[in-house]
Design an enzyme around this catalytic site. Structure first.
Site, PDB file in Angstrom:
ATOM      1  N   GLU A  60      40.465  52.273  42.703  1.00 44.65           N
ATOM      2  CA  GLU A  60      39.791  51.899  41.451  1.00 44.65           C
ATOM      3  C   GLU A  60      38.581  52.783  41.159  1.00 44.65           C
ATOM      4  O   GLU A  60      38.334  53.172  40.024  1.00 44.65           O
ATOM      5  CB  GLU A  60      39.353  50.430  41.476  1.00 44.65           C
ATOM      6  CG  GLU A  60      40.490  49.432  41.267  1.00 44.65           C
ATOM      7  CD  GLU A  60      41.233  49.094  42.548  1.00 44.65           C
ATOM      8  OE1 GLU A  60      40.847  49.611  43.622  1.00 44.65           O
ATOM      9  OE2 GLU A  60      42.204  48.313  42.481  1.00 44.65           O
ATOM     10  N   HIS A 129      40.802  36.133  43.610  1.00 44.65           N
ATOM     11  CA  HIS A 129      41.670  36.455  42.478  1.00 44.65           C
ATOM     12  C   HIS A 129      41.495  35.463  41.324  1.00 44.65           C
ATOM     13  O   HIS A 129      42.402  35.301  40.521  1.00 44.65           O
ATOM     14  CB  HIS A 129      43.140  36.446  42.912  1.00 44.65           C
ATOM     15  CG  HIS A 129      43.643  37.747  43.477  1.00 44.65           C
ATOM     16  ND1 HIS A 129      42.976  38.436  44.447  1.00 44.65           N
ATOM     17  CD2 HIS A 129      44.746  38.481  43.190  1.00 44.65           C
ATOM     18  CE1 HIS A 129      43.665  39.538  44.753  1.00 44.65           C
ATOM     19  NE2 HIS A 129      44.737  39.590  44.005  1.00 44.65           N
TER      20      HIS A 129
END
Lengths: 326, 317
Positions: A60, A129
């Site tokens: 990322e 998450h």
């Protein structure tokens, strides 16, 4: 107007953007061959090829930095971060680089970058998450922060984000991807920074962002059955923040409940509350109320998870108490 | 590469950078600069040798020690001084400062205050060059400390898998900020890390502008012809502290003096005199001319106005 799901609306926006502007790129993990874990980028690789729709490694920090570099010389990358939680390993490119390049160069270098990601709890995804991290980004000058609720807005706001000359954090919600709605075809742009009144009422104002608008609308129906007419506002964006739409509603209702999925402390609801205190004190008949998630990581067990999250009964109770006590 | 000619120009450019850095230190000591100042005195051969291999359309990303590289790339000394002094004619009109130099028209796409952050950005600039189907090359400068950052490794991998037209210049000045790099890595040569990404790499004497230039020319040629990235480790030495005011407890005066005697300017002067290209007097005259030019740029910058306070609120987005 065709009916589409939220995911299809986003896909339509990306397809339009790629077709309209050769400088638009779509990048991210599993977005090409796989079509995105929530199918938002489905079919784009086949239509636009691997130079426009670029699968990246699980890096990322690296690919966001690269997207920034490409953006500074005229590309318009739309980068998918599969989960907002993954942005935490890429805070340098987001916060120190993308957000500040325009300012540090005094506008000589622009970063027209969209970071699409999804957030939110309610799906049993556990603590890493399920977060709603919008305020982290909204706190950084230089980032616009959008979080659409309706499919039509998902398309229109994404198209606006792609056309914006600065970085936009575009927050989708994992539980909204299957939500259906009428979505205009072709080029459809919804300007960033404009809230929407989605239901009219005169007794209390309910303000939500992203999926919390669904709770507010459901709560408003229940309140109506109990004789209370709630006005519902879909905030749509945190940056720019459309406080004016809330103030106008407050002038009518005098009462406001802010429904925030993120943890309670230091969230956007606290900011909105402070601004109403500063600028609309005389319009307030009652204290501002916040319905938020508790200040705990999201638990896995879904009963526990639901217990720490905002719910329709919590919103209804807050609104009723404001109407009854003040 | 027309060595007889270019070495003289390279010496002149190295004198300019040295003079720029010394003038910057003067400004700092006079209390005219905000924050910290990180100088590249002793590392001029890397800047001049590597940037010398580039064309004007090529682009560079740099670090907070990178103003010498920006100067070599063609950024105006006066505009950089004005930026450092916070003046309205600065490269960012006084809003960036010494660590944030942008001059896109010169291909200087930013110095950076975050170690290794410029490397992924350079990879993206290289990706843009590749997508444009241009023969533009991107060069990214970073220090030895950067090779321990995740961003470095992620960008190396991106450069390798996408075969990007990127030249990675590692200035190994032996200290990652105030800590010896040898305590922070197990390899003697940082270039060994490139093997993990199948990126061609070389270790060069970073105080010898001729070998830096030769290695950079090869790397740039590789990038320009579509053969992908190259990693160059340039072993050099910072003759001043990490920043002004650094007590330099991590090294001895002896060590610094040994390196100073073998510094890039001294060596290039000696070889040009030995080869009969320049006299010692001619070198002195060139250095004086460089100082004069830089001092004039400094004086010009000092005379410039500060930005209007209203500018603090512009160009946020």
């Amino acid at each position: 107007m065709p009916e589409m799901s939220y995911a299809q609306a986003l896909n339509d926006a990306l397809g339009q953007a790629l077709a309209n502007d050769p400088k638009v790129l779509v990048m991210g993990e599993d977005i090409g061959h796989h079509g995105g874990v929530f199918a938002v980028t489905k079919g784009l690789l086949e239509r636009f090829g691997p130079k426009r729709v670029i699968d990246t490694p699980i890096s990322e920090s690296g690919f966001l930095g690269a997207a920034i570099g490409a953006a500074t010389v005229g590309y318009r990358p739309v980068v998918e971060l599969m989960w907002v939680d993954f942005a935490m390993v890429a805070m340098d490119p987001i916060v120190n680089q993308a957000a500040k390049t325009s300012y540090m160069s005094d506008g000589r270098v622009k970063v027209p970058l969209v970071i699409r990601t999804q957030q939110g709890a309610g799906r049993g995804n556990g603590a890493q998450h399920s977060q709603s991290l919008e305020t982290m980004f909204a706190q950084v000058p230089g980032l616009k922060v959008a979080a659409p609720f309706e499919p039509a807005d998902a398309k229109g706001m994404l198209m606006a984000a792609v056309e914006d000359d600065g970085p936009v954090i575009f927050l989708e919600h994992k539980l909204l991807y299957t939500r259906k709605g009428d979505v205009p075809g072709g080029r459809h742009v919804v300007p960033l920074g404009k809230a929407k009144v989605s239901r009219l009422g005169q007794d209390v104002t309910l303000v939500g962002l992203s999926r919390m608008v669904e709770l507010a609308e459901t709560a408003a129906k229940e309140l109506s059955r109990q004789g209370v007419e709630a006005e519902v506002i879909d905030l749509r964006c945190l940056v720019p923040l459309d406080i004016e739409t809330i103030r106008v509603s407050l002038q009518k209702t005098g009462r406001v409940v802010l429904v925030q999925e993120a943890h309670r402390s230091f969230g956007w609801a606290a900011e909105v509350s402070a601004r109403l205190m500063e600028d609309s004190f005389d319009d307030l008949k009652a204290p501002v109320r916040r319905i938020t998630s508790e200040d705990v990581p999201f638990p896995y067990n879904q009963r526990l998870e639901a217990s720490v999250m905002p719910s329709v009964p919590k919103v209804v109770a807050a609104a009723l108490s404001l109407c009854q006590d003040y | 590469m027309g060595e007889q000619d270019w070495r003289v120009g390279a010496l002149s450019e190295m004198y300019r950078i040295r003079a720029f850095e010394e003038q910057s230190a003067d400004f700092y000591r006079q209390g005219l600069l905000g924050g910290s100042l990180h100088l590249g005195i002793g590392q001029e051969a890397v800047a001049v040798g590597a940037v010398g291999a580039l064309r004007s359309a090529d682009q560079v990303t740099m670090t907070y020690r990178g103003r010498g590289q920006a100067l070599a790339k063609g950024v105006s000394a006066a505009a950089m001084f004005a930026e450092m002094l916070g003046r309205s004619t600065g490269t960012s009109h006084g809003k960036g400062g010494p660590m944030h130099i942008y001059s896109p028209e010169a291909g200087a796409m930013g110095t950076n205050a975050i170690v290794a952050a410029g490397i992924p950005i350079a990879a993206g600039l290289a990706l843009a060059a590749q997508l444009d189907e241009s023969d533009r090359v991107v060069m990214t400068f970073f220090g030895d400390g950067a090779v321990n950052q995740g961003a470095f490794h992620e960008a190396m991998n991106l450069a390798a898998i996408w075969k990007l037209p990127l030249v990675l210049i590692c200035e190994n000045n032996l200290y990652s900020e105030m800590t010896p790099i040898r305590e922070m890595v197990v390899q003697d040569d940082l270039a060994d890390r490139a093997k993990a990404y199948a990126i061609p790499a070389a270790v060069v004497d970073g105080n010898d502008v001729v070998v830096v230039r030769q290695a950079a020319e090869e790397a740039v040629q590789r990038a320009r012809s579509g053969q992908g990235p190259t990693f160059l480790e340039c072993k050099t030495y910072r003759l001043v502290g990490h920043m002004l005011g650094d007590p330099e407890v991590y090294r001895t005066r002896d060590e610094v003096e040994r390196w100073a005697a073998n510094g890039p300017l001294v060596r290039l002067e000696a070889s040009l005199v030995r080869d009969g290209r320049l006299t010692a007097k001619a070198c002195e005259e060139m250095q004086a001319a460089a100082r004069e030019e830089i001092q004039a740029a400094a004086a010009q910058a000092l005379a410039e106005p500060e930005p209007d306070v209203a500018q603090a609120l512009t160009h946020v987005f």
